[in-house]
Structures are given as C-alpha cells and as structure tokens.
Motif scaffolding. Structure first.
Motif, mmCIF file in Angstrom:
data_model
loop_
_atom_site.group_PDB
_atom_site.id
_atom_site.type_symbol
_atom_site.label_atom_id
_atom_site.label_comp_id
_atom_site.label_asym_id
_atom_site.label_seq_id
_atom_site.Cartn_x
_atom_site.Cartn_y
_atom_site.Cartn_z
ATOM 1 N N PRO A 143 -0.273 -6.270 -2.798
ATOM 2 C CA PRO A 143 -1.488 -7.177 -2.154
ATOM 3 C C PRO A 143 -1.821 -7.075 -0.779
ATOM 4 C CG PRO A 143 0.342 -8.781 -2.452
ATOM 5 C CD PRO A 143 0.792 -7.404 -2.782
ATOM 6 N N TYR A 144 -2.061 -5.950 -0.319
ATOM 7 C CA TYR A 144 -2.502 -5.737 1.147
ATOM 8 C C TYR A 144 -3.504 -6.555 2.034
ATOM 9 C CZ TYR A 144 -0.129 -1.085 -0.330
ATOM 10 O OH TYR A 144 0.527 -0.069 -0.847
ATOM 11 N N GLY A 169 13.087 -8.585 -4.408
ATOM 12 C CA GLY A 169 13.359 -8.072 -5.584
ATOM 13 C C GLY A 169 12.581 -6.814 -5.771
ATOM 14 N N HIS A 170 11.813 -6.199 -4.839
ATOM 15 C CA HIS A 170 10.611 -5.061 -5.050
ATOM 16 C C HIS A 170 10.071 -5.067 -6.168
ATOM 17 C CE1 HIS A 170 10.401 -0.996 -3.121
ATOM 18 N NE2 HIS A 170 9.598 -0.894 -4.099
ATOM 19 N N ILE A 171 9.201 -6.307 -6.696
ATOM 20 C CA ILE A 171 8.597 -6.497 -7.526
ATOM 21 C C ILE A 171 7.105 -5.751 -7.609
ATOM 22 C CG2 ILE A 171 9.789 -8.764 -8.088
ATOM 23 C CD1 ILE A 171 7.503 -10.222 -6.897
ATOM 24 N N TYR A 172 6.507 -5.493 -6.528
ATOM 25 C CA TYR A 172 5.240 -4.776 -6.295
ATOM 26 C C TYR A 172 5.434 -3.181 -6.089
ATOM 27 C CZ TYR A 172 3.237 -9.480 -5.807
ATOM 28 O OH TYR A 172 2.858 -10.800 -5.964
ATOM 29 N N PRO A 173 4.855 -2.533 -7.163
ATOM 30 C CA PRO A 173 4.601 -1.008 -6.830
ATOM 31 C C PRO A 173 3.671 -0.941 -5.672
ATOM 32 C CG PRO A 173 3.541 -1.543 -8.899
ATOM 33 C CD PRO A 173 4.143 -2.785 -8.602
ATOM 34 N N ARG A 206 4.137 7.362 -9.048
ATOM 35 C CA ARG A 206 4.881 8.569 -9.097
ATOM 36 C C ARG A 206 4.905 9.395 -7.809
ATOM 37 N NH1 ARG A 206 1.746 13.053 -8.675
ATOM 38 N NH2 ARG A 206 -0.568 12.564 -8.739
ATOM 39 N N PHE A 207 6.118 10.241 -7.675
ATOM 40 C CA PHE A 207 5.917 11.138 -6.613
ATOM 41 C C PHE A 207 4.809 12.197 -7.061
ATOM 42 C CE2 PHE A 207 10.569 9.512 -6.496
ATOM 43 C CZ PHE A 207 10.256 9.107 -5.175
#
Length: 277
Positions: A63-64, A54-58, A179-180
């Motif tokens: 958590p690398y 669900g693409h929940i981590y920006p 942000r870009f």
C-alpha cells in the motif's frame, strides 16, 4: 523527522531506542505496518516495514500511498528507502551499495499518484497538498531530479567514511513482480540504461515528491539479475545476503541520521510550484 522504509530483509532496527509504536489510518487505506518512532543518534526517526511484519505484502500489493501518507501525517519530511536489488551493470557485485540517482518505471497497475483530479480523495488540512486534493486539481510534478541531492550527498559521504564498497549513481528499473525477470527483459532494461532491478522503488519516489518530501534510496546488490547470473534465482539468497548486511546497514543508517543537516538545502520542498493545472 526522517522516515526509514525497510525492504526485504530489513524489518526492524534493533538497537535503536523505541519511543513508541503508532498505528495510523489514512484516506488511502492502512499502511503496511504500524510505524515505530525510534531514537537514533539522539534524533527521532520513523521506521516502517514496507512488506509488513512477516513479509505479508508482495511488491505489487504494497500500500504505497498509505505508507507515504502515514509518514507525512507523523511529520516526516525526508524518507530514506532501503532495498534489495539485482545487479545488471557488470561492475556491480553482490554486497555492493548503490545510491540511486534515477529510475525507469516498468510497472503495470500500481496507484502511483495522490492527485486524481475530480476523483481525488477529499482530505482535511490547510496545507497545499490537502487543498489541491479537495479542489480536485490535476498535478504534474517534475522528476528531473527525483532523488534528493542533499540526502544522496550525505549517503555517499557516509559510505565513503565507513569504507564500504558503493556506487554513487545508479538507475533503478522497477518491474511489477512478484516474479523475477526473464533474461530477455534484463537485456532490454540494460539497453534502456538500467543498472539495477527491483520491484518496490516505484511509486514510492514519485509519491514522496508529490507531497514535497525528500526521498533517497540506498540499495544492496544481492545477486546478479537473470541472464547475468549463471544460476537459478531464489528469494532465499536475497534474504540471506540482506541478513548478512543487517549490522552494516544499521551503522550506515545511524551515521546517515547523525550526519544529515537539519536544514533542507535542496529544492524538493518546491516540487508543487507550477505543477498544478
């Protein structure tokens, strides 16, 4: 075992046979997602979604450390990262592949090492990494060749064989996000030597090297970067292009897994030799 970390737009590998799904806790927290053990070209592959289901981590909150440690715990010795990037170099077009050869770290507050000296996590295990952590050692790894040359060579051969448009070298500039970047930032990155820009390539590469794992990164140019582009940047265009490339990417990954020799002929496994203080 080979580990695949899928980035924006690549959250699973449909068509690969699922052997099992593994949920794993690490001394560095929970990974972004459970890890799928898949069968690809007769080999077991561990697939992890970098941003979670669900693409929940920006990018700045992925958590690398937990992700890389979890793959290590499952027996992964080589990691292939798949990412979407913005193109800075004029010769890069949307849809092109770039096999990353170096990086520039422009992030600000990420946990980018396992080795924190006296504050290191105390972990179980008899391997060198575990001993260094328990003993609170300070470690300085060399990243003169951060990306595995053996894996990079196989990737380039695969892309050539599949007749895909690709660039065999590229410098990845990693920004903090989410942000870009501004046009001025992109101009500065270009002066520094950056060819593509993204938000997730660091610290994955150095964390893998700290665990003596091989790491390679294949990126898809989804759009020209800010200032290079003549229009407003959106996340939607990134996801849409990655969706269009999904079937092609699966072929690249399958061919890569099939073509990568079992024996590691690189020096990545020796990354900790002479690195501890």
């Amino acid at each position: 075992m080979i580990g695949i970390i899928g980035g924006s737009g690549l959250y699973h590998l449909e068509g690969a046979g699922t052997v099992k799904e593994v949920s794993i806790s690490t001394p560095f927290g929970e990974p972004s997602s459970s890890i799928l053990i898949l069968e690809v070209e007769g080999k077991e592959v561990a697939f992890l979604s970098r941003h979670g289901k669900g693409h929940i981590y920006p990018p700045h909150l992925v958590p690398y450390r937990a992700n890389i440690w979890a793959l290590k715990e499952l027996g992964v010795s080589r990691i292939l990262s798949v990412s979407a990037v913005g193109g800075i170099k004029e010769s890069l077009s949307p849809g092109d592949y770039v096999v990353i050869s170096d990086f520039i770290d422009l992030t600000k507050g990420r946990e980018s090492t396992f080795y924190e000296g006296i504050r290191s996590r105390k972990v179980d295990g008899d391997d060198l990494v575990s001993r260094l952590l328990r003993e609170g050692k300070v470690v300085h790894i060399d990243v003169s060749e951060a990306y595995c040359p053996q894996m990079r060579g196989v990737l380039c051969a695969v892309l050539e064989r599949l007749k895909l448009s690709f660039h065999s070298q590229g410098v990845y500039a990693c920004t903090e996000g989410p942000r870009f970047e501004t046009p001025s930032e992109i101009r500065a990155i270009k002066i520094l030597g950056g060819d593509v820009v993204g938000m997730t390539g660091y610290p994955e590469v150095v964390l893998s090297r700290e665990l003596s794992m091989c790491y390679a990164s294949i990126c898809v140019v989804t759009n020209p970067a800010a200032g290079v582009s003549k229009h407003r940047l959106t996340s939607q265009e990134v996801i849409e292009l990655m969706k269009r490339k999904e079937e092609e990417l699966k072929k690249v990954i399958a061919e890569f897994v099939k073509s990568l020799p079992e024996e590691r002929t690189c020096q990545c496994g020796k990354s900790l030799e002479g690195a501890q203080v």
